[in-house]
Scaffold this motif. Structure first.
Motif, PDB file in Angstrom:
ATOM      1  N   MET A   1     -16.929   0.960  11.533  1.00  0.00           N
ATOM      2  CA  MET A   1     -17.857   1.069  12.654  1.00  0.00           C
ATOM      3  C   MET A   1     -17.852   2.476  13.235  1.00  0.00           C
ATOM      4  O   MET A   1     -18.904   3.028  13.569  1.00  0.00           O
ATOM      5  CB  MET A   1     -17.487   0.045  13.732  1.00  0.00           C
ATOM      6  CG  MET A   1     -17.692  -1.404  13.320  1.00  0.00           C
ATOM      7  SD  MET A   1     -17.207  -2.576  14.615  1.00  0.00           S
ATOM      8  CE  MET A   1     -18.346  -2.121  15.916  1.00  0.00           C
ATOM      9  N   ILE A   2     -16.666   3.069  13.345  1.00  0.00           N
ATOM     10  CA  ILE A   2     -16.561   4.429  13.874  1.00  0.00           C
ATOM     11  C   ILE A   2     -17.285   5.412  12.962  1.00  0.00           C
ATOM     12  O   ILE A   2     -18.038   6.277  13.424  1.00  0.00           O
ATOM     13  CB  ILE A   2     -15.083   4.818  14.026  1.00  0.00           C
ATOM     14  CG1 ILE A   2     -14.419   4.010  15.145  1.00  0.00           C
ATOM     15  CG2 ILE A   2     -14.947   6.316  14.311  1.00  0.00           C
ATOM     16  CD1 ILE A   2     -12.907   4.110  15.159  1.00  0.00           C
ATOM     17  N   VAL A   3     -17.071   5.279  11.661  1.00  0.00           N
ATOM     18  CA  VAL A   3     -17.715   6.187  10.710  1.00  0.00           C
ATOM     19  C   VAL A   3     -19.220   5.986  10.708  1.00  0.00           C
ATOM     20  O   VAL A   3     -19.996   6.946  10.654  1.00  0.00           O
ATOM     21  CB  VAL A   3     -17.130   5.987   9.294  1.00  0.00           C
ATOM     22  CG1 VAL A   3     -17.938   6.768   8.256  1.00  0.00           C
ATOM     23  CG2 VAL A   3     -15.675   6.428   9.259  1.00  0.00           C
ATOM     24  N   ARG A   4     -19.659   4.729  10.796  1.00  0.00           N
ATOM     25  CA  ARG A   4     -21.098   4.460  10.817  1.00  0.00           C
ATOM     26  C   ARG A   4     -21.741   5.112  12.038  1.00  0.00           C
ATOM     27  O   ARG A   4     -22.802   5.737  11.947  1.00  0.00           O
ATOM     28  CB  ARG A   4     -21.336   2.947  10.813  1.00  0.00           C
ATOM     29  CG  ARG A   4     -22.800   2.562  10.593  1.00  0.00           C
ATOM     30  CD  ARG A   4     -22.958   1.049  10.504  1.00  0.00           C
ATOM     31  NE  ARG A   4     -22.138   0.508   9.429  1.00  0.00           N
ATOM     32  CZ  ARG A   4     -21.117  -0.319   9.606  1.00  0.00           C
ATOM     33  NH1 ARG A   4     -20.777  -0.709  10.829  1.00  0.00           N
ATOM     34  NH2 ARG A   4     -20.439  -0.776   8.579  1.00  0.00           N
ATOM     35  N   GLN A   5     -21.096   4.986  13.186  1.00  0.00           N
ATOM     36  CA  GLN A   5     -21.624   5.612  14.396  1.00  0.00           C
ATOM     37  C   GLN A   5     -21.605   7.134  14.267  1.00  0.00           C
ATOM     38  O   GLN A   5     -22.531   7.821  14.707  1.00  0.00           O
ATOM     39  CB  GLN A   5     -20.813   5.174  15.611  1.00  0.00           C
ATOM     40  CG  GLN A   5     -21.331   5.736  16.930  1.00  0.00           C
ATOM     41  CD  GLN A   5     -20.527   5.253  18.121  1.00  0.00           C
ATOM     42  OE1 GLN A   5     -19.492   4.603  17.962  1.00  0.00           O
ATOM     43  NE2 GLN A   5     -21.000   5.553  19.313  1.00  0.00           N
ATOM     44  N   PHE A   6     -20.556   7.656  13.671  1.00  0.00           N
ATOM     45  CA  PHE A   6     -20.416   9.099  13.441  1.00  0.00           C
ATOM     46  C   PHE A   6     -21.555   9.631  12.580  1.00  0.00           C
ATOM     47  O   PHE A   6     -22.126  10.689  12.852  1.00  0.00           O
ATOM     48  CB  PHE A   6     -19.065   9.358  12.771  1.00  0.00           C
ATOM     49  CG  PHE A   6     -18.860  10.752  12.253  1.00  0.00           C
ATOM     50  CD1 PHE A   6     -18.790  11.839  13.119  1.00  0.00           C
ATOM     51  CD2 PHE A   6     -18.691  10.972  10.893  1.00  0.00           C
ATOM     52  CE1 PHE A   6     -18.571  13.120  12.634  1.00  0.00           C
ATOM     53  CE2 PHE A   6     -18.472  12.250  10.405  1.00  0.00           C
ATOM     54  CZ  PHE A   6     -18.412  13.324  11.276  1.00  0.00           C
ATOM     55  N   LEU A   7     -21.941   8.864  11.569  1.00  0.00           N
ATOM     56  CA  LEU A   7     -22.987   9.317  10.646  1.00  0.00           C
ATOM     57  C   LEU A   7     -24.391   9.117  11.190  1.00  0.00           C
ATOM     58  O   LEU A   7     -25.294   9.894  10.873  1.00  0.00           O
ATOM     59  CB  LEU A   7     -22.863   8.586   9.304  1.00  0.00           C
ATOM     60  CG  LEU A   7     -21.596   8.850   8.494  1.00  0.00           C
ATOM     61  CD1 LEU A   7     -21.560   7.941   7.278  1.00  0.00           C
ATOM     62  CD2 LEU A   7     -21.526  10.311   8.072  1.00  0.00           C
ATOM     63  N   TYR A   8     -24.587   8.091  12.027  1.00  0.00           N
ATOM     64  CA  TYR A   8     -25.942   7.709  12.429  1.00  0.00           C
ATOM     65  C   TYR A   8     -26.162   7.737  13.931  1.00  0.00           C
ATOM     66  O   TYR A   8     -27.006   7.014  14.455  1.00  0.00           O
ATOM     67  CB  TYR A   8     -26.257   6.309  11.891  1.00  0.00           C
ATOM     68  CG  TYR A   8     -26.175   6.236  10.406  1.00  0.00           C
ATOM     69  CD1 TYR A   8     -27.189   6.771   9.604  1.00  0.00           C
ATOM     70  CD2 TYR A   8     -25.058   5.696   9.792  1.00  0.00           C
ATOM     71  CE1 TYR A   8     -27.090   6.740   8.237  1.00  0.00           C
ATOM     72  CE2 TYR A   8     -24.954   5.661   8.424  1.00  0.00           C
ATOM     73  CZ  TYR A   8     -25.970   6.179   7.647  1.00  0.00           C
ATOM     74  OH  TYR A   8     -25.870   6.156   6.287  1.00  0.00           O
TER      75      TYR A   8
END
Length: 331
Positions: free
Chosen positions: A297-304
């Motif tokens: 979830m953290i990485v997804r938010q970081f990317l998008y």
């Protein structure tokens, strides 16, 4: 001496005895792009933590959710050989995820933090040019600090970094580390290091600095001339020293991470203590709930975090992995 990022990358190509997998052409950005505040930075994920906390496992979990390639930042795992002693991730555990700087160096050469920064710059650019996400993972935090904050913060000027910190209570981690050393011995640690033993070796250079190598020196050097009981005592002492030194390493790594946080690094702390306190299915469920799922979830938010940016040429990684990330949302 201060040097800019582009010469640093070129210098890395001249490093001896380094074989980087799949290193392609240079990055398309020039220096004007690097210092352009309007240019969207490319994105890099960095997984940190003390030894034994599950950093490699997390990096694989992320790389199977987001098309990615992994760059090793454990300075003892750079070298060829001693796979058990250095606790290298096995080919089966890699699950076909491309890895860089893993087992590529001659065991006798020195490889500094600056060398690591130079070669990692090349690897990051190469991965981005393949529209994939670079994930840097390992426990050599001083090397990561040199990469991220060295050269007048050139890396930060060029890349947007997401730091994931897998944390485990030291008392729980120390118990796990002790058990892991016993498992390494069962898997052939002593025999592996014996084949590597050189009575004239320098334990301050290359892979021989690794925990699990110098501790056995007395056992290999004097053991053949001793009775069985004394030799067994030397072996037990060596194994206990490996355990003690690994626990001390974990403490130093944790202290370094805390200093980096106090220095201003924005670290996403993921407490995996419960994972190590459980067994079997419950442990796996705790890992997904406390570490793997939140990290995704953290990485997804970081990317998008900015949907409008997905259409620009500067965001090559999100363009390539948008579909995979959306699918991962229902994982």
């Amino acid at each position: 001496m201060t040097m800019n990022m582009m010469p640093m990358c070129k210098q890395a190509q001249a490093l001896p005895n380094v074989q980087l997998s799949n290193i392609g052409g240079g990055h398309s950005h020039n220096l004007l792009d690097v210092f352009n505040p309007r240019r969207q930075k490319d994105k890099v994920v960095i997984v940190m933590g003390a030894t034994g906390t599950g950093k490699s496992k997390l990096s694989i979990d992320l790389a199977t959710r987001f098309p990615a390639e992994i760059i090793n930042s454990d300075k003892m795992q750079f070298y060829e050989g001693l796979d058990i002693a250095t606790n290298k991730i096995t080919p089966q555990e890699q699950r076909d995820v491309p890895h860089h700087l893993l087992g590529v160096l001659d065991p006798n050469v020195d490889f500094s933090a600056d060398d690591f920064s130079n070669v990692t710059c090349l690897a990051v650019d190469s991965i981005l040019n393949r529209n994939r996400l670079p994930i840097i993972v390992g426990g050599s935090n001083s090397y990561i600090e040199t990469l991220v904050d060295g050269y007048d913060n050139m890396f930060r000027s060029r890349y947007d970094c997401c730091f994931l910190w897998v944390d485990v209570s030291l008392s729980v981690l120390h118990s796990f580390v002790s058990d892991r050393v016993d498992q390494m011995v069962e898997n052939g640690l002593v025999e592996e290091v014996r084949e590597f033993f050189d009575p004239n070796a320098d334990y301050t250079k290359g892979i021989r600095r690794a925990i699990g190598v110098p501790e056995f020196d007395d056992f290999f050097r004097y053991g053949p001339f001793l009775d069985d009981e004394t030799r067994a005592g030397l072996l037990e002492r060596a194994i206990n020293e490996v355990k003690d030194n690994t626990c001390k390493l974990a403490c130093r790594q944790l202290e370094k991470i805390r200093r980096l946080r106090n220095k201003g690094w924005s670290l996403h702390q993921l407490d995996a203590t419960e994972v190590f306190q459980k067994r079997g299915k419950e442990s796996h469920e705790a890992w997904d709930r406390l570490v793997s799922g939140p990290s995704a979830m953290i990485v997804r938010q970081f990317l998008y975090n900015n949907k409008a940016e997905v259409t620009t040429n500067a965001i090559r990684v999100p363009v390539a992995i948008e579909t995979a990330a959306l699918a991962a949302a229902t994982y």
